[in-house]
Design an enzyme around this catalytic site. Structure first.
Site, PDB file in Angstrom:
ATOM      1  N   CYS A  74      -4.663   8.639  -0.712  1.00 37.02           N
ATOM      2  CA  CYS A  74      -4.362   8.274   0.375  1.00 37.02           C
ATOM      3  C   CYS A  74      -3.399   7.104   0.214  1.00 37.02           C
ATOM      4  O   CYS A  74      -3.441   6.359  -0.946  1.00 37.02           O
ATOM      5  CB  CYS A  74      -5.766   7.594   0.921  1.00 37.02           C
ATOM      6  SG  CYS A  74      -6.308   6.213   0.318  1.00 37.02           S
ATOM      7  N   GLU A  75      -2.626   6.540   1.176  1.00 32.73           N
ATOM      8  CA  GLU A  75      -1.514   5.673   1.122  1.00 32.73           C
ATOM      9  C   GLU A  75      -2.403   4.192   1.230  1.00 32.73           C
ATOM     10  O   GLU A  75      -1.453   3.162   0.867  1.00 32.73           O
ATOM     11  CB  GLU A  75      -0.580   5.845   1.871  1.00 32.73           C
ATOM     12  CG  GLU A  75      -0.834   5.804   3.492  1.00 32.73           C
ATOM     13  CD  GLU A  75       0.661   6.225   4.215  1.00 32.73           C
ATOM     14  OE1 GLU A  75       1.393   6.742   3.730  1.00 32.73           O
ATOM     15  OE2 GLU A  75       0.618   5.712   5.372  1.00 32.73           O
ATOM     16  N   HIS A  76      -3.337   4.175   1.602  1.00 33.42           N
ATOM     17  CA  HIS A  76      -3.935   2.984   1.945  1.00 33.42           C
ATOM     18  C   HIS A  76      -4.760   2.253   0.925  1.00 33.42           C
ATOM     19  O   HIS A  76      -4.696   1.154   0.544  1.00 33.42           O
ATOM     20  CB  HIS A  76      -5.088   2.947   3.177  1.00 33.42           C
ATOM     21  CG  HIS A  76      -4.508   3.555   4.343  1.00 33.42           C
ATOM     22  ND1 HIS A  76      -5.048   4.577   4.904  1.00 33.42           N
ATOM     23  CD2 HIS A  76      -3.382   3.173   5.133  1.00 33.42           C
ATOM     24  CE1 HIS A  76      -4.224   4.897   6.072  1.00 33.42           C
ATOM     25  NE2 HIS A  76      -3.191   3.934   6.012  1.00 33.42           N
ATOM     26  N   HIS A  77      -5.095   3.222  -0.292  1.00 27.67           N
ATOM     27  CA  HIS A  77      -5.772   2.796  -1.451  1.00 27.67           C
ATOM     28  C   HIS A  77      -5.349   3.452  -2.666  1.00 27.67           C
ATOM     29  O   HIS A  77      -5.835   3.024  -4.053  1.00 27.67           O
ATOM     30  CB  HIS A  77      -7.363   3.046  -1.290  1.00 27.67           C
ATOM     31  CG  HIS A  77      -8.079   2.440   0.006  1.00 27.67           C
ATOM     32  ND1 HIS A  77      -8.209   3.079   1.151  1.00 27.67           N
ATOM     33  CD2 HIS A  77      -8.511   1.385   0.181  1.00 27.67           C
ATOM     34  CE1 HIS A  77      -8.693   2.470   1.937  1.00 27.67           C
ATOM     35  NE2 HIS A  77      -8.921   1.328   1.516  1.00 27.67           N
ATOM     36  N   GLN A 115      -3.934  12.051   5.668  1.00 29.49           N
ATOM     37  CA  GLN A 115      -4.490  13.584   5.781  1.00 29.49           C
ATOM     38  C   GLN A 115      -3.568  14.370   6.976  1.00 29.49           C
ATOM     39  O   GLN A 115      -3.046  15.376   7.160  1.00 29.49           O
ATOM     40  CB  GLN A 115      -5.913  13.860   5.712  1.00 29.49           C
ATOM     41  CG  GLN A 115      -6.283  15.293   5.725  1.00 29.49           C
ATOM     42  CD  GLN A 115      -7.772  15.494   5.557  1.00 29.49           C
ATOM     43  OE1 GLN A 115      -8.322  14.572   5.061  1.00 29.49           O
ATOM     44  NE2 GLN A 115      -8.191  16.409   6.231  1.00 29.49           N
ATOM     45  N   HIS A 143     -12.222  12.022   0.563  1.00 31.25           N
ATOM     46  CA  HIS A 143     -11.606  10.927   0.431  1.00 31.25           C
ATOM     47  C   HIS A 143     -12.240  10.032  -0.545  1.00 31.25           C
ATOM     48  O   HIS A 143     -13.371   9.657   0.003  1.00 31.25           O
ATOM     49  CB  HIS A 143     -11.097  10.199   1.778  1.00 31.25           C
ATOM     50  CG  HIS A 143      -9.967  10.936   2.755  1.00 31.25           C
ATOM     51  ND1 HIS A 143      -8.861  10.578   2.597  1.00 31.25           N
ATOM     52  CD2 HIS A 143     -10.227  12.194   2.941  1.00 31.25           C
ATOM     53  CE1 HIS A 143      -8.429  11.376   3.660  1.00 31.25           C
ATOM     54  NE2 HIS A 143      -8.989  12.514   3.775  1.00 31.25           N
ATOM     55  N   CYS A 145     -11.816   6.958  -1.289  1.00 35.93           N
ATOM     56  CA  CYS A 145     -11.860   5.630  -0.744  1.00 35.93           C
ATOM     57  C   CYS A 145     -12.839   5.527   0.374  1.00 35.93           C
ATOM     58  O   CYS A 145     -13.554   4.425   0.514  1.00 35.93           O
ATOM     59  CB  CYS A 145     -10.470   5.005  -0.126  1.00 35.93           C
ATOM     60  SG  CYS A 145      -9.776   6.163   1.357  1.00 35.93           S
TER      61      CYS A 145
HETATM   62 ZN    ZN Z   1      -7.953   5.243   1.475  1.00 41.32          ZN
END
Ligand code: ZN
Length: 184
Positions: A74-77, A115, A143, A145
């Protein structure tokens, strides 16, 4: 773009310092190098030859590859999300080797992703390469995260789908696909 291993190594070293670790201790000293190497491998999944066969006559039945195990981040975490992808298309005079469908999934999975975008990019690539009568991509993933932090609900899954052409317009086609991917 290729990988700048030196930059990655510097960043990981700084990151380790930032979380209060000693980057020179035995277990961590090689970690920046290992991570740079890992991303070099991830990046290599982008390169493969998409062989397309055009002599398939009038074959226009659905081609489905289900339960493709995939791993992404995931590009956020930058934590993994992983699960199963189901990919289908209805050929219009062009087909590709079945393993290429797996390669296309990996091509877009091994990079910082969400995703929803990953699902759409796989569908778009198939559209571009095969110009088929329709494409269907369904992805179901856990996920980390979500599982490791915050709500901590490891049993929840995220499902995304992208349907085009006949899969979108024709209920019978769509149901045939959904029945195929839901059967054991
Ligand atoms: Zn994430």
């Amino acid at each position: 773009m290729s990988i700048d291993k030196e930059k990655i190594e510097k960043a990981i070293r700084l990151f380790l310092e930032g979380i209060g670790e000693d980057p020179d201790r035995e277990g961590l000293i090689e970690t920046p190098k290992r991570i740079a190497k890992l991303w070099e491998e991830f990046k290599s999944y982008e390169n493969f030859n998409m062989t397309v066969f055009e002599d398939v006559g009038d074959y226009d039945e659905m081609v489905v590859v289900k339960d493709i195990q995939f791993y992404s981040l995931c590009e956020h975490h930058l934590l993994p999300f992983f699960g199963k992808a189901h990919v289908a298309y209805i050929p219009d005079k062009k087909v590709c080797g079945l393993s290429k469908l797996v390669r296309i999934v990996n091509k877009f999975a091994y990079r910082p992703q969400v995703q929803e975008r990953l699902t759409a990019e796989i569908a778009e690539e198939l559209e571009k390469q095969l110009n088929p009568k329709g494409v269907a991509v369904v992805m179901k993933a856990e996920h980390l995260c979500m599982s490791m932090r915050g709500v901590k609900n490891p049993t929840s899954y995220t499902v995304t789908s992208k349907l085009t052409g006949a899969f979108k317009e024709n209920e019978k086609t769509r149901n045939e696909f959904l029945n195929l991917i839901n059967s054991k």
